[in-house]
Scaffold this active site. Sequence first.
Site, PDB file in Angstrom:
ATOM      1  N   SER A   1       0.543  -1.546  -0.082  1.00 39.25           N
ATOM      2  CA  SER A   1      -0.226   0.491   0.305  1.00 39.25           C
ATOM      3  C   SER A   1       0.809   0.920   0.175  1.00 39.25           C
ATOM      4  O   SER A   1       1.626   1.368  -0.750  1.00 39.25           O
ATOM      5  CB  SER A   1      -0.886  -0.421   1.261  1.00 39.25           C
ATOM      6  OG  SER A   1      -1.651   0.974   0.837  1.00 39.25           O
TER       7      SER A   1
ATOM      8  N   ASP B   1      -6.107   2.722  -3.298  1.00 39.85           N
ATOM      9  CA  ASP B   1      -7.239   2.146  -2.558  1.00 39.85           C
ATOM     10  C   ASP B   1      -7.792   3.573  -1.819  1.00 39.85           C
ATOM     11  O   ASP B   1      -8.570   3.349  -1.302  1.00 39.85           O
ATOM     12  CB  ASP B   1      -7.403   1.102  -1.695  1.00 39.85           C
ATOM     13  CG  ASP B   1      -5.979   0.892  -0.692  1.00 39.85           C
ATOM     14  OD1 ASP B   1      -5.833   1.907  -0.920  1.00 39.85           O
ATOM     15  OD2 ASP B   1      -6.291  -0.513   0.377  1.00 39.85           O
TER      16      ASP B   1
ATOM     17  N   ASP C   1      -1.293   1.340  -3.865  1.00 40.54           N
ATOM     18  CA  ASP C   1      -2.516   0.257  -3.930  1.00 40.54           C
ATOM     19  C   ASP C   1      -3.325   1.153  -4.805  1.00 40.54           C
ATOM     20  O   ASP C   1      -4.733   0.023  -5.084  1.00 40.54           O
ATOM     21  CB  ASP C   1      -2.399  -1.001  -3.963  1.00 40.54           C
ATOM     22  CG  ASP C   1      -3.174  -0.777  -1.897  1.00 40.54           C
ATOM     23  OD1 ASP C   1      -3.204   0.410  -2.030  1.00 40.54           O
ATOM     24  OD2 ASP C   1      -3.711  -1.375  -1.728  1.00 40.54           O
TER      25      ASP C   1
ATOM     26  N   ASP D   1      -3.421   6.497  -3.450  1.00 41.87           N
ATOM     27  CA  ASP D   1      -1.486   5.823  -3.216  1.00 41.87           C
ATOM     28  C   ASP D   1      -0.695   5.028  -3.956  1.00 41.87           C
ATOM     29  O   ASP D   1      -0.938   4.550  -4.706  1.00 41.87           O
ATOM     30  CB  ASP D   1      -1.606   5.070  -1.310  1.00 41.87           C
ATOM     31  CG  ASP D   1      -2.875   3.967  -1.635  1.00 41.87           C
ATOM     32  OD1 ASP D   1      -3.603   3.814  -2.484  1.00 41.87           O
ATOM     33  OD2 ASP D   1      -2.556   3.416  -0.777  1.00 41.87           O
TER      34      ASP D   1
END
Length: 443
Positions: A102, A245, A243, A241
């Site tokens: 992430s 999400d 990833d 960000d």
Amino acid sequence: MSRRYFGTDGIRGTVGMPPITPDFMLRLGHAVGIVLRRTVDRPTVIIGKDTRISGYMIESALEAGFASAGVNVLLSGPLPTPGVAYLTRALRLDLGVVISASHNPFADNGIKFFSARGEKLPDEWEVAVEAALEETPRWVDAAGLGRARRLEDAQGRYIEFCKSTVGSELSLRGLKLVVDGAHGAAYQVAPNVFHELGADVVSIGCSPDGININKEVGATAPAALVQRVQAERADYGIALDGDADRLLMVDHQGRLFNGDELLYVMVADRLAQRRPVPGVVGTLMTNMAVELALRRRDIPLVRAKVGDRYVLEELVERGWQLGGEGSGHLLALDCHTTGDGIVSALQVLQAVQRQGGSLAGILQDVVLFPQTLLNVRLQEGRDWRSNPALASAQQAVDAELGDSGRVLIRASGTEPVLRIMVEARDSEQGRRAAERLAAAATA
């Protein structure tokens, strides 16, 4: 339930240090495969990843582990976490696997899993996987090995899904957007989504090299986006960000809007459309100004533990649709089963277009309360909950603040410190109150 490897959002750590090693990932793929085959004879999983250089190593190890347990694998290549969740559900697969840490720096990596419905899996499933990791491997014979293949046009499928989450009347034609992909999983997808809806797109953070993910760009470092929006005289900036999400946004004046504010915009839009909003789920950290603004509209805010996973659990339990965190994890369960930065950005842009104003205009009555955060080191063996001085000080501060602020005290999950947060309409009042609480905690 005690878990050795799984944390609040999958398994995460530093590459090369247990458990983020190739041998463990092979064992993990095998163990997950064993658990899957308890209910499905010939499972198929999809593996997606962000742009970290370590993703190739982890992907290969997981693929081998799945194959050794008789599980077929689809490889999507770089794809946002919510894209993997969508494809798992859309393609009727048995599991979605995401290789990503992430918003963490490139030296970290991790694994997240999604159910066949594209949802985060429960604690019980994670416990079953950890138990399988302790068992002797049960390799299938050569004829039973799983097969792997690349999924063609995974990004194209996900782009079309993102566009489908807003009304066909939405057009971004005439808007200039700066899209910051954090050099992460959405570096190709995100600019294309907004471009295909008509926007003039300027991309930053969309040139990954394997080690620059989240580095000085993206939702965790929005200064680059603010600067570029102003330089380009763009209408809005969108920061994701690593990833994709999370979402933060910037308007043409360079004002940054966090997840709490964007969540309120989504609520306001649904109310304007006369759609029911029975309640909203935030977290312990959700700004009190948003709670009060929702209360004025007779909408309750329920606070879950910090983490989008807990927000999701609360939404599902209550049958509600909207929730999120100030960090930018936003959930609109009438659009997707998990948090999605691109989908959330489209929801916000649609809200602004429908109301014919601006983000700042929609939020004119929501002025975030300043927060004072202090870390107090705990004495070894001392239980802060049984500290009478702290309890007395908190009671006094609560009475002093009333509806103009609040206190949150919690122990860190990663280091021996007590985190004291005071939120107050008056920042100086909040600072003084936090210092009083910190002094009481060490008394």
